[in-house]
Design a protein around this motif. Structure first.
Motif, PDB file in Angstrom:
ATOM      1  N   ALA A   1      -5.542  -2.369  -0.573  1.00 43.11           N
ATOM      2  CA  ALA A   1      -5.412  -2.124   0.862  1.00 43.11           C
ATOM      3  C   ALA A   1      -6.596  -1.319   1.395  1.00 43.11           C
TER       4      ALA A   1
ATOM      5  N   TYR B   1       4.723  -0.582  -2.464  1.00 39.32           N
ATOM      6  CA  TYR B   1       3.316  -0.839  -2.755  1.00 39.32           C
ATOM      7  C   TYR B   1       3.010  -2.332  -2.820  1.00 39.32           C
TER       8      TYR B   1
ATOM      9  N   TYR C   1      -0.118   4.991   1.683  1.00 41.95           N
ATOM     10  CA  TYR C   1      -1.412   4.747   2.336  1.00 41.95           C
ATOM     11  C   TYR C   1      -1.205   4.000   3.647  1.00 41.95           C
ATOM     12  N   THR C   2      -0.420   2.943   3.614  1.00 41.52           N
ATOM     13  CA  THR C   2      -0.169   2.145   4.807  1.00 41.52           C
ATOM     14  C   THR C   2       0.685   2.911   5.810  1.00 41.52           C
TER      15      THR C   2
ATOM     16  N   GLY D   1      -4.083   7.446  -0.081  1.00 41.32           N
ATOM     17  CA  GLY D   1      -4.579   6.452  -1.027  1.00 41.32           C
ATOM     18  C   GLY D   1      -5.428   7.079  -2.117  1.00 41.32           C
TER      19      GLY D   1
ATOM     20  N   GLY E   1       0.785  -1.229   0.000  1.00 45.80           N
ATOM     21  CA  GLY E   1       0.000   0.000   0.000  1.00 45.80           C
ATOM     22  C   GLY E   1       0.812   1.272   0.000  1.00 45.80           C
TER      23      GLY E   1
ATOM     24  N   VAL F   1      -2.668  -0.196  -3.691  1.00 42.91           N
ATOM     25  CA  VAL F   1      -3.238   0.834  -2.823  1.00 42.91           C
ATOM     26  C   VAL F   1      -4.758   0.647  -2.728  1.00 42.91           C
TER      27      VAL F   1
END
Length: 458
Positions: free
Chosen positions: A304, A213, A75-76, A91, A72, A301
């Motif tokens: 996730a 990612y 985003y993560t 994201g 991700g 992304v």
């Protein structure tokens, strides 16, 4: 998403990094840089400074990714280190301008180059066909996806090396590049023109973080991720410096000033009249790998987000072969919309600012992560095992990678990126404002999503 047994190895992860980085930027930006810089030393230092910043960012991301072992990317990272809202907005940015729009741009450029050589082939439908074909390839198995990415990236590197070799061997009457530092060249490095040009270079280096990612699908991410990020970024820095040296050596600077097609101009001096067609086909082949890498990395992304938010649950599914097929084809649909409407051009004007802010916040999260780990160790009287839940940290006895040169390496990246962002805010307020507006829209969507999720769970 836990790493599957047949996940991606080091070669594939490094190939994703290299292919994401080498797109159209390095073949088009020199003409704009020559408008304000004429020192060969300063022009090549642009790619060295940009490369050093990218390597520092890669080492920082390697620590984040090997600690928070989940696919991700930003985003993560932002969800874990700051707040889920920050991750969701990240994201949202990645899903729109981060991957889908650059995928469309690279695909259209691919179609344009091929169409210029073969006029009977329509450029737009060549772009559509490329995105659809590569989405089908990457939705199959990890073996098929990784194999295609490795071979297409290897071809890209070989073609670039061959072009550089030709530029060194076959040019008659080479230009004096002037790579040695001189008082004029050194002063140019600290000029406003250098600052403007570094923005173009930073865009060309974007993609150094691509392997993060697919962290959750890497075999042994603790070792694979830092090696892939560092090796891929260093290789690209060498290729970029070599390409720009060949451009400057092959063609007179006056002919390239303000021109996009610097690769074409240099090829004409290297290969003669046939150089235009040869360069068109070569650049088209190079862009296949670029589009492929974005089709591979970007949907992770969306996947996730689908795992974390019931509203987007459909994006979190995987097919029988373990690949996120729905997310892959969702991103493909967005890219096709950009290709068919060409509305992506407006987004790309401010994409550098928003993506730069994305990476700036993510890299800064490494300091928060270390502070939390230190606090946990103090409260437990020693080293503690990390969480292995979604977004959790490495388990005891399986220590995550620690960024080499910490805290200098993340600070170097933050300084260069922060300086670039400040420059855009000061001199390009419209583009910066549009980027901040996109972030505000992402926050609004996050609020609506949280409301819908609560309703779905009740």
């Amino acid at each position: 998403m836990s790493a599957p047994r047949g996940g991606f190895g080091l070669h594939t992860a490094a190939a994703v990094v290299v292919a994401n980085m080498i797109g159209t930027g390095v073949f088009t930006s020199l003409g704009f840089q020559l408008e304000s810089l004429r020192s060969g030393f300063a022009l090549l230092m642009l790619w060295v400074v940009g490369g050093v910043a990218a390597v520092c960012g890669a080492l920082t991301y390697a620590e984040l990714g090997s600690t928070i072992r989940r696919s991700g990317g930003e985003y993560t990272f932002l969800s874990h280190t700051y707040h889920p809202a920050a991750g969701f907005v990240s994201g949202w940015i990645s899903a729109t301008i981060g991957f889908a729009a650059p995928t469309a741009l690279a695909a259209i450029t691919f179609g344009t180059y091929l169409s210029s050589v073969f006029p009977a082939l329509p450029a737009r439908w060549l772009a559509v066909g490329l995105v659809v074909l590569l989405s089908l390839v990457h939705a199959r198995t990890h073996r098929t996806s990784g194999g295609f990415q490795r071979w297409s990236t290897t071809l890209k590197v070989v073609l670039i090396l061959a072009f550089c070799a030709a530029g060194l061997l076959f040019v008659t009457g080479p230009q004096d590049v002037g790579v040695r530092p001189s008082p004029e060249g050194v002063s140019s490095v600290f000029s406003g023109g250098f600052a403007v040009s570094l923005i173009f270079v930073s865009y060309s280096y974007s993609g150094w973080n691509a392997a993060t990612y697919v962290t959750g699908e890497l075999r042994d991410p603790r070792r694979t991720l830092p090696r892939a990020l560092a090796a891929g970024t260093l290789l690209v820095m060498l290729l970029y410096a070599g390409l720009n040296y060949v451009f400057l050596r092959a063609a007179p600077a006056e002919e390239m000033v303000g021109r996009l097609e610097v690769g074409y101009i240099a090829a004409r001096y290297i290969f003669g009249p046939v150089g235009a067609d040869l360069m068109g086909i070569t650049l088209a082949l190079l862009l296949v790998s670029t589009v492929s890498a974005m089709v591979l990395a970007g949907p992770r992304v969306l996947h996730a987000i689908g795992e974390d938010y019931p509203t987007f649950r459909f994006l979190g599914s995987v097919n029988a072969r373990g690949t996120p097929g729905v997310a892959i084809f969702t991103q493909a649909a967005i890219s096709l919309l950009f290709i068919l409407t060409e509305s992506f051009e407006t987004i790309l004007v401010f994409s550098g600012f928003t993506m730069g802010l994305n990476t700036f916040l993510a890299a800064g999260g490494v300091f928060l992560l270390r502070r939390r780990q230190a606090a946990a160790e103090r409260s437990a009287g020693g080293r503690v095992a990390g969480e292995r839940s979604t977004g959790g940290e490495g388990s005891e006895g399986d220590e995550p990678y620690r960024a080499w040169g910490y805290p200098v390496t993340p600070l170097v990246f933050l300084a260069v990126t922060g300086w670039t962002l400040a420059y855009v805010l000061r001199d390009r307020p419209l583009e910066a404002g549009l980027g901040l507006g996109l972030i505000a829209v992402g926050l609004a969507i996050y609020g609506v999503t949280r409301f819908v999720d609560r309703w779905l769970r009740s």
